[in-house]
Write a protein that holds these residues in place. Sequence first.
Motif, short mmCIF file in Angstrom:
data_model
loop_
_atom_site.label_atom_id
_atom_site.label_comp_id
_atom_site.label_asym_id
_atom_site.label_seq_id
_atom_site.Cartn_x
_atom_site.Cartn_y
_atom_site.Cartn_z
N PHE A 38 0.73 -1.29 0.11
CA PHE A 38 -0.16 -0.08 -0.18
C PHE A 38 0.95 0.83 0.37
CE2 PHE A 38 -2.44 3.09 2.88
CZ PHE A 38 -3.58 3.74 1.70
N HIS A 92 -2.80 10.25 -2.94
CA HIS A 92 -2.96 11.10 -2.23
C HIS A 92 -2.67 12.85 -3.01
CE1 HIS A 92 -2.45 8.82 1.47
NE2 HIS A 92 -3.47 8.60 1.30
N MET A 127 -6.30 13.40 -4.06
CA MET A 127 -7.01 14.11 -2.63
C MET A 127 -7.14 15.32 -1.71
SD MET A 127 -7.97 10.67 -1.02
CE MET A 127 -8.07 8.40 -1.94
N GLY A 132 -11.98 3.67 8.97
CA GLY A 132 -10.79 3.57 8.44
C GLY A 132 -9.65 4.81 7.94
N GLY A 138 -6.80 5.19 8.56
CA GLY A 138 -5.16 4.92 7.81
C GLY A 138 -4.50 5.92 8.55
N ILE A 140 -12.04 5.27 13.74
CA ILE A 140 -12.60 3.90 13.51
C ILE A 140 -11.29 3.33 12.70
CG2 ILE A 140 -13.44 1.77 13.27
CD1 ILE A 140 -16.07 3.88 13.02
N PRO A 175 -8.88 -0.56 11.98
CA PRO A 175 -8.43 -1.87 13.07
C PRO A 175 -7.29 -1.90 12.94
CG PRO A 175 -9.73 -1.97 10.46
CD PRO A 175 -9.35 -0.81 11.03
N GLN A 213 -1.52 1.20 11.26
CA GLN A 213 -1.78 2.47 11.27
C GLN A 213 -1.76 3.46 12.11
OE1 GLN A 213 -1.06 2.77 8.38
NE2 GLN A 213 -2.71 2.59 6.82
N ILE A 216 -12.57 6.43 3.30
CA ILE A 216 -11.49 6.93 2.59
C ILE A 216 -10.85 5.53 1.84
CG2 ILE A 216 -9.63 8.27 1.38
CD1 ILE A 216 -10.93 10.63 3.30
N GLN A 217 -11.97 4.52 1.06
CA GLN A 217 -10.66 3.69 0.37
C GLN A 217 -10.48 2.96 1.44
OE1 GLN A 217 -10.67 3.86 -2.89
NE2 GLN A 217 -8.83 4.61 -3.39
N MET A 218 -11.58 3.07 1.64
CA MET A 218 -12.09 1.65 2.84
C MET A 218 -12.93 0.57 2.42
SD MET A 218 -14.35 2.55 4.81
CE MET A 218 -14.10 0.99 6.26
N TYR A 259 -12.91 -2.87 2.14
CA TYR A 259 -13.05 -4.72 3.34
C TYR A 259 -13.94 -4.15 3.89
CZ TYR A 259 -8.72 -2.19 1.84
OH TYR A 259 -7.69 -1.67 0.55
N VAL A 260 -15.00 -4.10 3.97
CA VAL A 260 -16.30 -4.35 4.87
C VAL A 260 -17.16 -5.77 4.13
CG1 VAL A 260 -16.23 -1.93 5.68
CG2 VAL A 260 -18.05 -2.71 3.62
C1 LIG Z 1 -6.35 2.04 1.86
S1 LIG Z 1 -6.04 2.29 3.75
C2 LIG Z 1 -6.63 4.19 3.51
C3 LIG Z 1 -6.98 4.50 4.77
C4 LIG Z 1 -6.62 6.25 4.43
N1 LIG Z 1 -7.81 5.99 4.94
C5 LIG Z 1 -6.11 6.57 3.28
O1 LIG Z 1 -6.82 6.97 2.37
O2 LIG Z 1 -5.11 7.29 3.09
C6 LIG Z 1 -7.67 0.98 3.87
C7 LIG Z 1 -7.73 1.50 5.57
O3 LIG Z 1 -9.23 0.45 6.14
C8 LIG Z 1 -8.72 0.12 7.48
N2 LIG Z 1 -9.82 -1.33 7.02
C9 LIG Z 1 -9.54 -1.71 6.71
N3 LIG Z 1 -10.77 -3.40 7.19
C10 LIG Z 1 -11.79 -2.58 7.48
C11 LIG Z 1 -13.16 -2.66 8.61
N4 LIG Z 1 -13.38 -3.20 8.00
N5 LIG Z 1 -12.95 -1.19 8.88
C12 LIG Z 1 -12.38 0.22 9.44
N6 LIG Z 1 -11.75 0.48 8.59
C13 LIG Z 1 -11.24 -0.80 7.84
C14 LIG Z 1 -6.93 -0.33 7.19
O4 LIG Z 1 -6.83 -0.97 8.40
C15 LIG Z 1 -6.47 0.58 6.03
O5 LIG Z 1 -5.87 1.79 7.24
#
Ligand SMILES: C[S@@+](CC[C@H](N)C(=O)[O-])C[C@H]1O[C@@H](n2cnc3c(N)ncnc32)[C@H](O)[C@@H]1O
Length: 292
Positions: free
Chosen positions: A19, A29, A32, A60, A62, A88, A90, A94, A142-144, A147-148
């Motif tokens: 990443f 970035h 953004m 998420g 990061g 929030i 996980p 990060q 943002i970009q998360m 992962y849900v």
């Molecule tokens: C691609 S990164 C993006 C981080 C930041 N928002 C950015 O744009 O730089 C995705 C983030 O989502 C977090 N993440 C993964 N699964 C998640 C979940 N189920 N709920 C919340 N955050 C999650 C990851 O740990 C990671 O930090």
Amino acid sequence: MASPMRSLFSDPERYLQSFRLFLANSTEHQCMQEFMERQLPAVIGSIGNGKSAINILSVGGGAGEIDLLILSKVQARYPGVTINNHVIEPSADQIFKYKEHVAAASNLENIKFIWHEETAYEYESRMSAENKSKRWDFIHMIQMLYYVKDVSATIQYFHSLLEEQAKLLIILVSGTSGWEALWKKYGSSFPLDDLCSYVSSADIKRILDSSGLKCQLHELPSHMDITSCFIEGNKDGEMLLDFLTETCEFSKTAPPELKRQVIEELRKPECSQERDGKVLFNNNLSVVVIEP
Ligand SMILES: C[S@@+](CC[C@H](N)C(=O)[O-])C[C@H]1O[C@@H](n2cnc3c(N)ncnc32)[C@H](O)[C@@H]1O
């Protein structure tokens, strides 16, 4: 015999490494940042009207680079107003980096940071177990959303937490990006597990339309330099291929025919453009802004 392909998420360290390499090789970035400079002020223009404190929820978040930029825009719009910024996230790693960024930043006096080391779903479950439904003036994801487990339910839950003048902002890959082309064709060949799914702004638009939620869409042009992916044995190229396919050690574990097809696909105009001897993968993003 080659080992079976496995999801990049089964190796959190390699995922984070890839990443970061993706961030270094892309305008992710930067585009953004440009959006936050030029268009965010209008988006947040009324979220804090008449409030003595503004509550922001980053889902998420990061390592917080983009979060801090967002906070600086909220501060500029509402000087002196207290901001409660909850995150929030996980990944302990990060959160650690996020705290380092906060410690290194200046002008954060009126901002309180609270980190919740959990997933979006764990947060929702904890809130409902505690019978709490705290409301927010600005929520961003943002970009998360990849992962849900249930994208639609996640959007609906966080949307239900918005205050009257609040906004929910989502950023994810655009339906016109190379990601869409690559994943629509080869997604079923990659070893996705239930930790990651492919979703683009085209899917979000469909979800919002069927839930009757109105949104504004902004397109952010972006690219990733994937030239190194075409140099056999190049370490950065291998790591970027892992990120593109969400596969751990794709170069070593993918069946040769799949590897050949993916490499070929990555050069096609649906995925990339060649410029100045570089292959630039279309990493266009979409910003989706949803009102209460
Ligand atoms: C691609 S990164 C993006 C981080 C930041 N928002 C950015 O744009 O730089 C995705 C983030 O989502 C977090 N993440 C993964 N699964 C998640 C979940 N189920 N709920 C919340 N955050 C999650 C990851 O740990 C990671 O930090």
